[in-house]
Write an enzyme that holds these catalytic residues in place. Structure first.
Site, PDB file in Angstrom:
ATOM      1  N   GLY A  46       0.844  -1.190   0.000  1.00 21.21           N
ATOM      2  CA  GLY A  46       0.000   0.000   0.000  1.00 21.21           C
ATOM      3  C   GLY A  46       0.875   1.233   0.000  1.00 21.21           C
ATOM      4  N   GLN A  51       3.406   9.853   1.289  1.00 26.27           N
ATOM      5  CA  GLN A  51       4.676   9.116   1.382  1.00 26.27           C
ATOM      6  C   GLN A  51       5.612   9.437   0.215  1.00 26.27           C
ATOM      7  OE1 GLN A  51       2.588   5.185   2.371  1.00 26.27           O
ATOM      8  NE2 GLN A  51       4.520   5.013   3.461  1.00 26.27           N
ATOM      9  N   CYS A  94       6.048  -0.128   7.619  1.00 25.42           N
ATOM     10  CA  CYS A  94       5.728   1.066   6.836  1.00 25.42           C
ATOM     11  C   CYS A  94       6.948   1.444   6.016  1.00 25.42           C
ATOM     12  CB  CYS A  94       5.340   2.214   7.775  1.00 25.42           C
ATOM     13  SG  CYS A  94       4.870   3.716   6.890  1.00 25.42           S
ATOM     14  N   LEU A  95       6.736   1.748   4.741  1.00 28.55           N
ATOM     15  CA  LEU A  95       7.850   2.112   3.869  1.00 28.55           C
ATOM     16  C   LEU A  95       8.508   3.421   4.320  1.00 28.55           C
ATOM     17  CD1 LEU A  95       6.250   1.137   0.447  1.00 28.55           C
ATOM     18  CD2 LEU A  95       8.046  -0.106   1.679  1.00 28.55           C
ATOM     19  N   HIS A 136      -4.300   1.658   7.909  1.00 29.55           N
ATOM     20  CA  HIS A 136      -2.926   2.193   7.930  1.00 29.55           C
ATOM     21  C   HIS A 136      -2.790   3.346   6.925  1.00 29.55           C
ATOM     22  CE1 HIS A 136       1.636   1.317   7.938  1.00 29.55           C
ATOM     23  NE2 HIS A 136       1.492   2.094   6.888  1.00 29.55           N
ATOM     24  N   HIS A 140      -2.297   7.543   7.303  1.00 33.95           N
ATOM     25  CA  HIS A 140      -1.273   8.370   6.643  1.00 33.95           C
ATOM     26  C   HIS A 140      -1.849   9.685   6.128  1.00 33.95           C
ATOM     27  CE1 HIS A 140       2.540   6.298   6.473  1.00 33.95           C
ATOM     28  NE2 HIS A 140       2.036   5.183   5.954  1.00 33.95           N
TER      29      HIS A 140
HETATM   30  O1  GNR Z   1       4.029  -2.585   2.575  1.00 30.61           O
HETATM   31  C1  GNR Z   1       3.394  -2.419   3.612  1.00 30.61           C
HETATM   32  N1  GNR Z   1       3.056  -3.492   4.368  1.00 30.61           N
HETATM   33  C2  GNR Z   1       2.166  -3.431   5.428  1.00 30.61           C
HETATM   34  C3  GNR Z   1       2.129  -4.512   6.301  1.00 30.61           C
HETATM   35  C4  GNR Z   1       1.252  -4.512   7.367  1.00 30.61           C
HETATM   36  C5  GNR Z   1       0.435  -3.425   7.573  1.00 30.61           C
HETATM   37  C6  GNR Z   1       0.485  -2.333   6.727  1.00 30.61           C
HETATM   38  C7  GNR Z   1       1.339  -2.341   5.663  1.00 30.61           C
HETATM   39  S1  GNR Z   1       1.388  -0.981   4.581  1.00 30.61           S
HETATM   40  C8  GNR Z   1       3.045  -1.053   4.053  1.00 30.61           C
HETATM   41  C9  GNR Z   1       3.324   0.007   3.015  1.00 30.61           C
HETATM   42  C10 GNR Z   1       3.126   1.375   3.613  1.00 30.61           C
HETATM   43  O2  GNR Z   1       3.913   1.926   4.325  1.00 30.61           O
HETATM   44  N2  GNR Z   1       1.984   1.937   3.362  1.00 30.61           N
HETATM   45  O3  GNR Z   1       1.688   3.138   3.925  1.00 30.61           O
HETATM   46 NI    NI Z   2       2.860   3.228   5.761  1.00 32.63          NI
END
Ligand code: GNR
Ligand code: NI
Length: 175
Positions: A46, A51, A94-95, A136, A140
């Site tokens: 996601g 981001q 989270c990335l 999530h 953001h």
């Molecule tokens: O890649 C992502 N994996 C993830 C794993 C568990 C809960 C949420 C996520 S989202 C994350 C990518 C991201 O930072 N999206 O905002």
């Molecule tokens: Ni995230």
């Protein structure tokens, strides 16, 4: 199409409340294309506009397994219209906070209202990983990070670690 830079903790822009999309124009469509390319390259499941530094309420997602056919999902101006009392716990990452993972408790099921790429209003129910991920991402676009849902001790520790790493990186660039 282009891969855009993913902004990282402690970048203050991650705390902005993103603006609703008024018109789904060529600029928004290009942003969405770039967000998919950036998300797949990372890789992630996601990504929210902020981001990549764009404070617009746009979310992309693909929960398909590696090597399976892509299942691209786009959510414009998404909002939670209902959340279950029942909670569930998933490990999140989270990335924008790379290589940090922690268990987060959230409503197990939610209903989401959003606009699709054609500007059509839709409502969808989410559970499991989909529920976790969409909550999530909606966090953001409201300036909220998954570490806001864990203990203050753990949160302060991870913020400190990323702040230190950013300072060291800045020093290296100076030298
Ligand atoms: O890649 C992502 N994996 C993830 C794993 C568990 C809960 C949420 C996520 S989202 C994350 C990518 C991201 O930072 N999206 O905002
Ligand atoms: Ni995230």
């Amino acid at each position: 199409m282009a891969i855009r830079e993913i902004i990282k903790l402690p970048d203050k822009r991650l705390r902005l409340v993103s603006e609703p999309v008024k018109k789904i124009d060529a600029g928004i469509r290009a942003l969405i294309d770039d967000m998919f390319e950036t998300m797949y390259a990372a890789p992630g499941i996601g990504l929210a506009g902020i981001q990549v530094g764009v404070d617009k309420r746009v979310v992309v997602m693909d929960l398909s397994k590696k090597d399976d056919t892509q299942k691209r999902q786009v959510f414009i101006n998404p909002e939670v219209t209902w959340a279950s009392d029942e909670k569930s716990t998933h490990e999140e990452g989270c990335l924008s906070i790379p290589e940090y993972y922690e268990e987060v408790e959230r409503p197990a099921e939610v209903k989401i209202k959003y606009l699709d790429l054609d500007g059509k209003s839709r409502e969808i129910a989410a559970e499991g990983l989909f529920a976790t991920c969409i909550q999530h991402e909606i966090d953001h676009i409201n300036g909220v990070l998954f570490i806001d849902h864990i203990s203050k001790l753990k949160r302060d520790r991870v913020i400190k670690k990323f702040t230190k790493a950013a300072k060291t990186a800045a020093k290296k660039v100076e030298a």
